[in-house]
Scaffold this active site. Structure first.
Site, short mmCIF file in Angstrom:
data_model
loop_
_atom_site.label_atom_id
_atom_site.label_comp_id
_atom_site.label_asym_id
_atom_site.label_seq_id
_atom_site.Cartn_x
_atom_site.Cartn_y
_atom_site.Cartn_z
N SER A 145 0.85 -1.19 0.00
CA SER A 145 0.00 0.00 0.00
C SER A 145 0.88 1.23 0.00
CB SER A 145 -0.89 0.02 1.25
OG SER A 145 -1.47 1.29 1.44
N TYR A 158 -2.11 -1.02 10.29
CA TYR A 158 -2.09 -1.20 8.84
C TYR A 158 -0.77 -0.69 8.26
CZ TYR A 158 -3.62 -0.85 3.95
OH TYR A 158 -3.73 -0.98 2.58
#
Length: 273
Positions: A145, A158
């Site tokens: 990401s 995350y």
């Protein structure tokens, strides 16, 4: 587009929807045999397999929790049993959850880390083990990401997991570079996938999300799938240990400041009361 991919075998975790689905479809278009892993989206996985077969491709769907080592090993063995080999491993399964960091439990932290980082390690390890045994110049592609670069309030677990994926990719790439096993990483920015559906649920939200990206739009999963096809092919044979950031320029000016504490900040002091 990439003739060398024809008849190669790819295993894609989290392949029933979003980016994983787009990669599976693109690989099938390239003539690859695709194993689509899913955890809970059985109907979507089955529909995807049928869609690929209807277009003349080869695909199977296999259920497995990629955080469970035993299930992951079974998934990998199913791939070998079905197609006899593995050429491209795509570690795509991932999750995110909005949680204020000082209220986050260790279980909540561990859950995201296990899916995003531990699962990626297991998939990478098993693929490399197979390539080493067969003396094959295989490929591992991790899907990270843009938040391996950009901090994100409420998503500490995350960001930590995706930062881990980046260094895991680099470490494995360096370790196995001499035998031509390539390990690379894709870091998407804002993508129109089910995991982000809430952010695009209204016209106003979609316009705001588009405006946040320098290039002016949120990308579709197919734009990430095209990168996965390139990284799987011999066209990228001199690329390893790299992260391709596909974010429309988002990482050029990260502005994920947390505004919720602005008013509260006025009440903070240098002493414990």
């Amino acid at each position: 587009m990439y003739n060398d991919l024809k008849d190669k075998v790819a295993l894609i975790t989290g392949g029933a929807s979003g980016i994983g689905k787009a990669i599976a479809e693109r690989y099938a278009e390239e003539g690859m045999k695709v194993v689509i892993n899913y955890h809970s989206r059985e109907d979507e996985a089955s529909e995807l397999v049928e869609s690929i077969k209807a277009k003349g491709g080869e695909a199977v769907a296999v259920k497995a929790d990629t955080t469970n080592e035993e299930e992951f090993l079974s998934l990998f063995q199913k791939t070998i049993d079905t197609y006899g080999a593995l050429h491209v491993m795509v570690n795509n399964a991932g999750m995110q959850k909005d949680i204020v960091s000082h209220e986050m439990s260790t279980d909540e932290f561990d859950k995201v880390m296990n899916v995003n980082l531990r699962g990626t390690f297991i998939g990478s390890r098993e693929a490399i083990k197979h390539y080493m045994e067969k003396k094959y110049k295989g490929v591992v592609i991790n899907v990270s990401s843009v938040h391996e670069i950009i901090p994100w309030p409420h998503y500490a677990q995350y960001c930590a997991s995706k930062g881990g994926v980046k260094l895991l990719t680099q470490s494995l790439a360096l370790e196995y570079a001499r035998v031509q096993i390539r390990v690379n990483n894709i870091a998407p920015g804002s993508i129109n996938t089910p995991i982000n559906a809430e952010n695009f649920s209204t016209e106003e939200k979609k316009k705001e999300a588009d405006g946040f990206v320098p290039m002016g739009y949120v990308a579709e999963p197919e734009e990430i799938a095209s990168i996965a096809a390139f990284l799987a092919s011999k066209e990228s044979k001199y690329i390893t240990g790299q992260t391709i950031v596909a974010d429309g320029g988002l990482s050029l000016y990260p502005s994920h400041r947390n505004w919720e504490y602005d008013e509260l900040a006025e009440s903070f002091t240098d002493e414990i009361k």
